[in-house]
Structures are given as C-alpha cells and as structure tokens.
Design a protein around this motif. Structure first.
Motif, PDB file in Angstrom:
ATOM      1  N   ALA A  24       0.828  -1.213   0.000  1.00 52.85           N
ATOM      2  CA  ALA A  24       0.000   0.000   0.000  1.00 52.85           C
ATOM      3  C   ALA A  24       0.859   1.259   0.000  1.00 52.85           C
ATOM      4  O   ALA A  24       0.500   2.260  -0.598  1.00 52.85           O
ATOM      5  CB  ALA A  24      -0.916  -0.007   1.210  1.00 52.85           C
ATOM      6  N   THR A  25       2.015   1.181   0.643  1.00 52.42           N
ATOM      7  CA  THR A  25       2.834   2.396   0.749  1.00 52.42           C
ATOM      8  C   THR A  25       3.542   2.732  -0.560  1.00 52.42           C
ATOM      9  O   THR A  25       3.956   3.860  -0.757  1.00 52.42           O
ATOM     10  CB  THR A  25       3.900   2.228   1.852  1.00 52.42           C
ATOM     11  N   THR A  26       3.681   1.758  -1.457  1.00 54.91           N
ATOM     12  CA  THR A  26       4.347   2.046  -2.732  1.00 54.91           C
ATOM     13  C   THR A  26       3.358   2.568  -3.774  1.00 54.91           C
ATOM     14  O   THR A  26       3.762   3.147  -4.767  1.00 54.91           O
ATOM     15  CB  THR A  26       5.027   0.783  -3.277  1.00 54.91           C
ATOM     16  N   ASN A  27       2.071   2.337  -3.540  1.00 50.70           N
ATOM     17  CA  ASN A  27       1.045   2.811  -4.472  1.00 50.70           C
ATOM     18  C   ASN A  27       0.435   4.090  -3.901  1.00 50.70           C
ATOM     19  O   ASN A  27      -0.274   4.067  -2.895  1.00 50.70           O
ATOM     20  CB  ASN A  27      -0.027   1.732  -4.657  1.00 50.70           C
ATOM     21  N   HIS A  28       0.728   5.175  -4.563  1.00 57.81           N
ATOM     22  CA  HIS A  28       0.320   6.484  -4.033  1.00 57.81           C
ATOM     23  C   HIS A  28      -1.198   6.599  -3.906  1.00 57.81           C
ATOM     24  O   HIS A  28      -1.712   7.129  -2.912  1.00 57.81           O
ATOM     25  CB  HIS A  28       0.859   7.592  -4.949  1.00 57.81           C
ATOM     26  N   LYS A  29      -1.917   6.082  -4.882  1.00 56.60           N
ATOM     27  CA  LYS A  29      -3.370   6.187  -4.870  1.00 56.60           C
ATOM     28  C   LYS A  29      -3.973   5.378  -3.717  1.00 56.60           C
ATOM     29  O   LYS A  29      -4.866   5.846  -2.995  1.00 56.60           O
ATOM     30  CB  LYS A  29      -3.943   5.707  -6.204  1.00 56.60           C
ATOM     31  N   VAL A  30      -3.466   4.157  -3.554  1.00 53.91           N
ATOM     32  CA  VAL A  30      -3.955   3.297  -2.453  1.00 53.91           C
ATOM     33  C   VAL A  30      -3.613   3.928  -1.107  1.00 53.91           C
ATOM     34  O   VAL A  30      -4.408   3.900  -0.166  1.00 53.91           O
ATOM     35  CB  VAL A  30      -3.341   1.878  -2.558  1.00 53.91           C
ATOM     36  N   LYS A  31      -2.422   4.495  -1.007  1.00 54.88           N
ATOM     37  CA  LYS A  31      -1.989   5.144   0.233  1.00 54.88           C
ATOM     38  C   LYS A  31      -2.933   6.284   0.612  1.00 54.88           C
ATOM     39  O   LYS A  31      -3.305   6.442   1.780  1.00 54.88           O
ATOM     40  CB  LYS A  31      -0.569   5.658   0.066  1.00 54.88           C
ATOM     41  N   GLU A  32      -3.345   7.082  -0.393  1.00 55.78           N
ATOM     42  CA  GLU A  32      -4.272   8.186  -0.125  1.00 55.78           C
ATOM     43  C   GLU A  32      -5.642   7.667   0.319  1.00 55.78           C
ATOM     44  O   GLU A  32      -6.277   8.239   1.212  1.00 55.78           O
ATOM     45  CB  GLU A  32      -4.430   9.046  -1.388  1.00 55.78           C
ATOM     46  N   THR A  33      -6.076   6.573  -0.310  1.00 57.73           N
ATOM     47  CA  THR A  33      -7.373   5.980   0.053  1.00 57.73           C
ATOM     48  C   THR A  33      -7.357   5.475   1.494  1.00 57.73           C
ATOM     49  O   THR A  33      -8.295   5.686   2.262  1.00 57.73           O
ATOM     50  CB  THR A  33      -7.716   4.816  -0.901  1.00 57.73           C
ATOM     51  N   VAL A  34      -6.270   4.792   1.835  1.00 59.96           N
ATOM     52  CA  VAL A  34      -6.130   4.272   3.203  1.00 59.96           C
ATOM     53  C   VAL A  34      -6.102   5.414   4.210  1.00 59.96           C
ATOM     54  O   VAL A  34      -6.738   5.356   5.269  1.00 59.96           O
ATOM     55  CB  VAL A  34      -4.858   3.403   3.319  1.00 59.96           C
ATOM     56  N   ALA A  35      -5.358   6.461   3.904  1.00 55.24           N
ATOM     57  CA  ALA A  35      -5.272   7.621   4.806  1.00 55.24           C
ATOM     58  C   ALA A  35      -6.637   8.276   4.983  1.00 55.24           C
ATOM     59  O   ALA A  35      -7.003   8.696   6.089  1.00 55.24           O
ATOM     60  CB  ALA A  35      -4.273   8.632   4.261  1.00 55.24           C
ATOM     61  N   LEU A  36      -7.409   8.346   3.887  1.00 53.72           N
ATOM     62  CA  LEU A  36      -8.742   8.937   3.948  1.00 53.72           C
ATOM     63  C   LEU A  36      -9.671   8.106   4.833  1.00 53.72           C
ATOM     64  O   LEU A  36     -10.398   8.636   5.678  1.00 53.72           O
ATOM     65  CB  LEU A  36      -9.327   9.067   2.536  1.00 53.72           C
ATOM     66  N   GLU A  37      -9.622   6.780   4.647  1.00 54.15           N
ATOM     67  CA  GLU A  37     -10.461   5.888   5.459  1.00 54.15           C
ATOM     68  C   GLU A  37     -10.058   5.947   6.931  1.00 54.15           C
ATOM     69  O   GLU A  37     -10.907   5.912   7.823  1.00 54.15           O
ATOM     70  CB  GLU A  37     -10.361   4.454   4.940  1.00 54.15           C
ATOM     71  N   LEU A  38      -8.757   6.030   7.171  1.00 51.55           N
ATOM     72  CA  LEU A  38      -8.269   6.107   8.549  1.00 51.55           C
ATOM     73  C   LEU A  38      -8.742   7.388   9.231  1.00 51.55           C
ATOM     74  O   LEU A  38      -9.168   7.358  10.394  1.00 51.55           O
ATOM     75  CB  LEU A  38      -6.744   6.032   8.572  1.00 51.55           C
ATOM     76  N   SER A  39      -8.671   8.508   8.503  1.00 52.71           N
ATOM     77  CA  SER A  39      -9.124   9.767   9.091  1.00 52.71           C
ATOM     78  C   SER A  39     -10.626   9.741   9.373  1.00 52.71           C
ATOM     79  O   SER A  39     -11.096  10.307  10.359  1.00 52.71           O
ATOM     80  CB  SER A  39      -8.790  10.935   8.163  1.00 52.71           C
ATOM     81  N   TYR A  40     -11.374   9.040   8.485  1.00 52.46           N
ATOM     82  CA  TYR A  40     -12.824   8.906   8.680  1.00 52.46           C
ATOM     83  C   TYR A  40     -13.127   8.091   9.939  1.00 52.46           C
ATOM     84  O   TYR A  40     -13.968   8.466  10.758  1.00 52.46           O
ATOM     85  CB  TYR A  40     -13.447   8.239   7.458  1.00 52.46           C
TER      86      TYR A  40
END
Length: 306
Positions: free
Chosen positions: A1-17
């Motif tokens: 997940a950390t190497t894929n920028h798009k997936v990383k942003e999605t994970v960060a968004l879900e985590l903040s939610y």
C-alpha cells in the motif's frame, strides 16, 4: 500500500474517517458520563442536582485455562475437578459488570471484591504472572487501560462501588428526611471508597484512579455530604427565629467553604483538563448559591429579630 500512491491516499482517507468517528463517540461518551442530570431522582419537586459518577466498564475475561494450568503445575492436582468453581467465579465477574443501583448491586460488587482477595492469595504469586490482562475503561473519558496486576482489577471494582454509592445518593428524594439521610450516608460511603483507593492503590494506569483525581472525588463527596447536612437541618428546623436563622447561616457557610475547596481542586492541573465542564460549573454555582444563603439567613436573623 505504501508504494502505491493512490492506495496510500485511500487508506489515509479511510483512517481519518474512522478516527473522526471514534472522536465523536468519545465526545458523546464524555457527555453522557459527565452529565449531572443522569441518575437524579424522579420526584416532581425541584431540587438541586447532585454529581454522580458513571461506572467503569471492562472487557470479558476468560480465566479458565490460566487457572487450570496453574492448578496442575503449582498444586499438582487434576484441574478438571475445579471447572465448576472457575465457571462460578467467571459468572460472578460477568454479573458484577452490570450491578443494580441498590444494596443488592453493592453486595454483588463486594462479593466479587472479596473473591479477588482469595484469588490473589492462591493464584497470583508475585514471582509468576499468569499472563492474564485486565482491561478497564476510564469512567469519564472511556479511554482504555490494561494491566496484568490483579490490584488493577481490585481497584477498579472498588472504584465502581464508590461510583454506585454516588448514583444511589443522587437518586434520593431529598425533600424527605429519610431521603436526605440516605443520600448523606451514600455520599459518605462513596468518599470512603475513594479515600481507601487513594491510600492503598498506587500507579493506576487510568486518570480516574490517579491520586489527583481521587483526591478531588473525595472532596466532592464530602461537599455533597455537607450539602445534605444543610438540607437535613432545614427539614428538621422549621421554626423561624433568631437562633435557627443563625444556625442556617453557619451551615450554609460551611457548605460554601467545602464547595469552594472542591472548585479550587478542580482548577488545579492535571485535574483541570480532565474534569467535565458541567462539574466545575455546578460546583462553582453551588459555592456561590450557599454563600448567598448564608448571607440571607444572617440578614434574617439580624433584621427580623431584636
């Protein structure tokens, strides 16, 4: 997940939610546990509310395998013979998580607390931890704490006994003499629980059981006892004369003194950032209210009677 920028942003968004939802739940829990309206009596007569505490919550705990292993290794007996007793103990722990707000609920907590004493003597030697973790949540904030020490379990149960006494005291109809006597007794016993906890249990991982918080709770309970003493005096002395008015002024001044002390304690770090705003406001209002009452009754004594 950390190497894929798009997936990383999605994970960060879900985590903040998820974190924002947790924060909202935490704020709702704090509001519920700190509300002075909860646990008050159902009487239609207007009475000044008391400040009760919510109970600490805990997680399920399975002691079957750790205790059976200890029985087999330490005592050299067939652990299967003791399954019934272990299940009875675990049933008792489950029951004490939701005690009734009555003497029966207090007896249930005391029974479990006493069983913990025997458990500590026989199954929790200091040189050999059982690997059992006790999880409890802060009574006001809901923040979880975890310790291996059985002392944490005992302290949390004792805290809940004090909290249950505050709920019993707050729900009394203090317009009646018996009601105010019961409330005084309950808040005195709550103060005793918190004071015993402060003097005998140290290094508590949760803020509600820290020395500073317990000191504040003891003073708060003493203040509520003193308020009950004033109300009891008013109910017992209905005659309007010089001496009665002076005595009422003295009793009200005493209540103002103890509430002022509680307010100063609540304004002192680290308690200041922990105590609910509704508590500090109520304590400040009560201090000013009883100060006014003391002046009022003193004025009555001086102006109405020669």
């Amino acid at each position: 997940a950390t190497t894929n920028h798009k997936v990383k942003e999605t994970v960060a968004l879900e985590l903040s939610y998820v974190n924002s939802n947790l924060q909202l739940l935490k704020e709702e829990l704090e509001e519920l546990n700190s509300s002075v309206e909860i646990y008050q009596n159902d009487s239609e007569a207007i009475s000044v509310p008391m400040i009760p505490l919510g109970l600490k919550e805990t997680r399920d705990l399975d002691l079957m395998d750790p205790l059976k292993d200890f029985i087999a290794d330490h005592y050299g007996e067939d652990a299967a013979l003791y399954e019934k007793e272990i299940n009875e103990f675990m049933d008792l722990r489950q029951a004490m998580r939701t005690p009734s707000r009555s003497e029966a609920g207090l007896e249930l907590l005391m029974e479990y607390y006493n069983q913990l004493y025997f458990l500590e003597q026989r199954f929790f030697p200091p040189h050999r931890p059982l690997g059992v973790f006790f999880h409890w949540y802060d009574s006001l904030t809901g923040v979880p704490s975890c310790q291996r020490a059985l002392a944490f379990e005992k302290g949390s149960v004792l805290f809940n006994m004090g909290a249950l006494y505050t709920q019993i005291g707050a729900r009394q109809d203090r317009q009646s003499l018996q009601g105010v006597k019961t409330a005084i007794d309950a808040f005195q016993k709550a103060a005793g629980c918190f004071n015993f906890l402060k003097e005998n249990f140290s290094n508590a991982p949760s803020l509600d059981m820290s020395a500073a918080s317990l000191n504040m709770l003891v003073r708060l309970m003493v203040a509520q006892v003193q308020e009950g003493v004033f109300e009891k005096f008013v109910l017992e002395n209905t005659q309007n004369n010089f001496i009665t008015n002076l005595q009422m002024a003295q009793e009200a001044a005493r209540v103002e003194d103890v509430y002022t002390l509680v307010y100063r304690t609540m304004m002192h770090p680290p308690v200041k950032d922990y105590v609910p705003f509704s508590w500090t406001t109520m304590v400040r209002v009560k201090a000013e209210h009883f100060k006014a009452l003391s002046h009022y009754h003193a004025a009555n004594a001086l102006c109405d009677f020669s």
